[in-house]
Scaffold this motif. Structure first.
Motif, PDB file in Angstrom:
ATOM      1  N   VAL A 248       3.782  -2.959   1.390  1.00  0.00           N
ATOM      2  CA  VAL A 248       3.315  -2.459   0.099  1.00  0.00           C
ATOM      3  C   VAL A 248       2.744  -1.067   0.301  1.00  0.00           C
ATOM      4  O   VAL A 248       1.958  -0.845   1.223  1.00  0.00           O
ATOM      5  CB  VAL A 248       2.231  -3.397  -0.497  1.00  0.00           C
ATOM      6  N   TRP A 249       3.156  -0.127  -0.558  1.00  0.00           N
ATOM      7  CA  TRP A 249       2.660   1.243  -0.415  1.00  0.00           C
ATOM      8  C   TRP A 249       1.743   1.602  -1.566  1.00  0.00           C
ATOM      9  O   TRP A 249       1.987   1.301  -2.733  1.00  0.00           O
ATOM     10  CB  TRP A 249       3.809   2.240  -0.372  1.00  0.00           C
ATOM     11  N   HIS A 250       0.658   2.249  -1.238  1.00  0.00           N
ATOM     12  CA  HIS A 250      -0.292   2.782  -2.201  1.00  0.00           C
ATOM     13  C   HIS A 250      -0.681   4.161  -1.669  1.00  0.00           C
ATOM     14  O   HIS A 250      -0.886   4.319  -0.462  1.00  0.00           O
ATOM     15  CB  HIS A 250      -1.512   1.860  -2.288  1.00  0.00           C
ATOM     16  N   PRO A 251      -0.775   5.181  -2.512  1.00  0.00           N
ATOM     17  CA  PRO A 251      -1.047   6.534  -1.995  1.00  0.00           C
ATOM     18  C   PRO A 251      -2.351   6.653  -1.220  1.00  0.00           C
ATOM     19  O   PRO A 251      -2.489   7.556  -0.394  1.00  0.00           O
ATOM     20  CB  PRO A 251      -1.069   7.395  -3.267  1.00  0.00           C
ATOM     21  N   TYR A 256      -8.260   2.337   3.095  1.00  0.00           N
ATOM     22  CA  TYR A 256      -8.699   0.951   3.246  1.00  0.00           C
ATOM     23  C   TYR A 256      -8.700   0.552   4.717  1.00  0.00           C
ATOM     24  O   TYR A 256      -9.682   0.025   5.243  1.00  0.00           O
ATOM     25  CB  TYR A 256      -7.786   0.026   2.440  1.00  0.00           C
ATOM     26  N   TRP A 257      -7.578   0.813   5.399  1.00  0.00           N
ATOM     27  CA  TRP A 257      -7.435   0.398   6.798  1.00  0.00           C
ATOM     28  C   TRP A 257      -8.316   1.218   7.727  1.00  0.00           C
ATOM     29  O   TRP A 257      -8.876   0.690   8.691  1.00  0.00           O
ATOM     30  CB  TRP A 257      -5.974   0.506   7.220  1.00  0.00           C
ATOM     31  N   GLU A 258      -8.465   2.479   7.442  1.00  0.00           N
ATOM     32  CA  GLU A 258      -9.273   3.341   8.301  1.00  0.00           C
ATOM     33  C   GLU A 258     -10.700   2.829   8.384  1.00  0.00           C
ATOM     34  O   GLU A 258     -11.324   2.858   9.447  1.00  0.00           O
ATOM     35  CB  GLU A 258      -9.238   4.775   7.748  1.00  0.00           C
ATOM     36  N   ASN A 259     -11.208   2.321   7.273  1.00  0.00           N
ATOM     37  CA  ASN A 259     -12.559   1.768   7.288  1.00  0.00           C
ATOM     38  C   ASN A 259     -12.580   0.360   7.874  1.00  0.00           C
ATOM     39  O   ASN A 259     -13.472   0.001   8.655  1.00  0.00           O
ATOM     40  CB  ASN A 259     -13.146   1.750   5.877  1.00  0.00           C
ATOM     41  N   LEU A 260     -11.592  -0.460   7.503  1.00  0.00           N
ATOM     42  CA  LEU A 260     -11.559  -1.848   7.981  1.00  0.00           C
ATOM     43  C   LEU A 260     -11.484  -1.918   9.500  1.00  0.00           C
ATOM     44  O   LEU A 260     -12.062  -2.813  10.126  1.00  0.00           O
ATOM     45  CB  LEU A 260     -10.366  -2.591   7.373  1.00  0.00           C
ATOM     46  N   LEU A 261     -10.768  -0.980  10.105  1.00  0.00           N
ATOM     47  CA  LEU A 261     -10.615  -0.976  11.558  1.00  0.00           C
ATOM     48  C   LEU A 261     -11.941  -0.752  12.285  1.00  0.00           C
ATOM     49  O   LEU A 261     -12.027  -0.969  13.496  1.00  0.00           O
ATOM     50  CB  LEU A 261      -9.587   0.087  11.980  1.00  0.00           C
ATOM     51  N   ARG A 262     -12.962  -0.343  11.561  1.00  0.00           N
ATOM     52  CA  ARG A 262     -14.288  -0.172  12.133  1.00  0.00           C
ATOM     53  C   ARG A 262     -15.101  -1.469  12.105  1.00  0.00           C
ATOM     54  O   ARG A 262     -16.223  -1.509  12.594  1.00  0.00           O
ATOM     55  CB  ARG A 262     -15.055   0.918  11.368  1.00  0.00           C
ATOM     56  N   THR A 263     -14.526  -2.521  11.498  1.00  0.00           N
ATOM     57  CA  THR A 263     -15.219  -3.797  11.381  1.00  0.00           C
ATOM     58  C   THR A 263     -14.481  -4.865  12.196  1.00  0.00           C
ATOM     59  O   THR A 263     -13.333  -4.677  12.587  1.00  0.00           O
ATOM     60  CB  THR A 263     -15.287  -4.262   9.919  1.00  0.00           C
ATOM     61  N   ASP A 264     -15.120  -6.032  12.377  1.00  0.00           N
ATOM     62  CA  ASP A 264     -14.438  -7.102  13.103  1.00  0.00           C
ATOM     63  C   ASP A 264     -13.598  -7.975  12.163  1.00  0.00           C
ATOM     64  O   ASP A 264     -13.089  -9.010  12.576  1.00  0.00           O
ATOM     65  CB  ASP A 264     -15.426  -7.935  13.916  1.00  0.00           C
ATOM     66  N   PHE A 265     -13.454  -7.535  10.910  1.00  0.00           N
ATOM     67  CA  PHE A 265     -12.588  -8.249   9.968  1.00  0.00           C
ATOM     68  C   PHE A 265     -11.145  -7.757  10.035  1.00  0.00           C
ATOM     69  O   PHE A 265     -10.258  -8.372   9.444  1.00  0.00           O
ATOM     70  CB  PHE A 265     -13.105  -8.107   8.539  1.00  0.00           C
ATOM     71  N   ALA A 266     -10.901  -6.658  10.745  1.00  0.00           N
ATOM     72  CA  ALA A 266      -9.556  -6.092  10.792  1.00  0.00           C
ATOM     73  C   ALA A 266      -8.547  -7.089  11.356  1.00  0.00           C
ATOM     74  O   ALA A 266      -7.435  -7.228  10.836  1.00  0.00           O
ATOM     75  CB  ALA A 266      -9.559  -4.808  11.612  1.00  0.00           C
ATOM     76  N   LEU A 283       2.115   3.017   8.176  1.00  0.00           N
ATOM     77  CA  LEU A 283       1.097   3.374   7.190  1.00  0.00           C
ATOM     78  C   LEU A 283       0.393   4.676   7.562  1.00  0.00           C
ATOM     79  O   LEU A 283       0.182   5.549   6.718  1.00  0.00           O
ATOM     80  CB  LEU A 283       0.064   2.255   7.079  1.00  0.00           C
ATOM     81  N   ARG A 284       0.028   4.769   8.840  1.00  0.00           N
ATOM     82  CA  ARG A 284      -0.690   5.955   9.304  1.00  0.00           C
ATOM     83  C   ARG A 284       0.162   7.213   9.169  1.00  0.00           C
ATOM     84  O   ARG A 284      -0.306   8.252   8.681  1.00  0.00           O
ATOM     85  CB  ARG A 284      -1.116   5.748  10.758  1.00  0.00           C
ATOM     86  N   LEU A 285       1.424   7.132   9.588  1.00  0.00           N
ATOM     87  CA  LEU A 285       2.305   8.297   9.512  1.00  0.00           C
ATOM     88  C   LEU A 285       2.569   8.703   8.065  1.00  0.00           C
ATOM     89  O   LEU A 285       2.602   9.891   7.731  1.00  0.00           O
ATOM     90  CB  LEU A 285       3.630   8.004  10.224  1.00  0.00           C
TER      91      LEU A 285
END
Length: 296
Positions: A248-251, A256-266, A283-285
């Motif tokens: 799924v793509w969203h601009p 969302y992921w950049e912040n989630l990766l800082r938590t243990d919920f990722a 997604l990153r690219l």
């Protein structure tokens, strides 16, 4: 106003990782602020509560259980949890006088103290205009005066004293109970009916909705839809396609992921969605190549 900032969220057990991500993003962008999170919830386990509190270790938490007296509501991907925010009138602590409500399918990328200090004037609620709903159609459907503004309920600054004085959220809940089968957006329709022409306009950058890109904002003429910032302050992933879903793509998905990766919920979210290294790299690219530009 108190030095403490009260932030409210409402969700059930399914949205625990995403709500935790919101909390983590709030604290991340205002690290020296004092927060109290008022959590209106159902089916959240003690272990999940402990993990969520860990993403905001210097904050207070109030866990409010939403009971079965909350009206039933189901429409597409929406369920009863969308009504939880309406429980703030009764379930928020007595000393909570102003509260900032934020949906669990958002990510904060600015200092919420900017939003917290917004002037509501005489209004009990402030919110951002919904870019995708026709206010005149809504007015006609519910026999309201034309020329009003339909707002998005995913981010609301609430004067809880005024709401409690007139039992305004109770009135919204009563509206849902009477009209649930007719409502496309549950609490949002009920709130717009209850607060028609009684809401302050909040800065649109604090509720950037779906494909609300800078180009679209520039082309808008309505002042209540123009950003006052070069970049968003909060992204709202409304609709059925969420950034944590595979393919799924969203601009604004990467935020969302950049912040989630800082938590243990990722790891929980990646496992549930089947997001492997290849998907994350894509997604990153895509973000690096096609991220929306600035407005100003």
């Amino acid at each position: 106003m108190s030095e403490r900032i009260d932030i409210a969220l409402g969700f059930d057990g399914r949205y625990v990782p995403h709500a935790a991500n919101v909390m983590a993003s709030v604290v991340r962008h205002a690290p020296d602020a004092k927060f109290r999170f008022i959590v209106l919830q159902a089916d959240v386990t003690p272990e999940q509560k402990k993990r969520m509190e860990a993403v905001a270790p210097h904050s207070e938490f109030v866990w409010a259980d939403v009971g079965d007296d909350m009206p039933t509501y189901t429409r597409g991907h929406l369920n009863r949890a969308v009504l939880f925010r309406l429980g703030l009138e009764a379930l928020a602590p007595a000393d909570c006088r102003r509260v900032l409500y934020i949906d669990a399918d958002t990510i904060v990328v600015g200092d919420v103290r900017e939003l917290w200090s917004a002037d509501l004037g005489v209004h009990p609620v402030g919110a951002v205009t919904d870019c995708y709903q026709d206010a005149d159609e809504f007015a006609e459907l519910w026999d309201l005066p034309k020329g009003g503004r339909y707002f998005n309920s995913g981010v609301m600054l609430i004067d809880l004293d005024k709401v409690r004085a007139d039992k305004l959220f109770t009135k919204a809940l009563d509206f849902v109970a009477r009209n649930a089968s007719k409502l496309l957006f549950g609490d949002q329709d009920a709130l717009n009916y209850t607060f028609w022409n009684k809401t302050a306009v909040l800065e649109p950058a604090w509720n950037v909705q779906r494909y609300m890109k800078p180009g679209e904002i520039v082309s808008e003429t309505a002042s209540d839809r123009r950003w006052g910032y070069a970049k968003p302050r909060l992204i709202h992933y409304l609709g059925t396609d969420k950034p944590w879903m595979r393919n799924v793509w969203h601009p604004w998905a990467w935020l969302y992921w950049e912040n989630l990766l800082r938590t243990d919920f990722a790891k929980d979210v990646k496992s549930a969605a089947g997001m492997d290294f290849r998907q994350m790299l894509r997604l990153r690219l895509r973000w690096l190549l096609k991220q929306p530009g600035s407005v100003l």
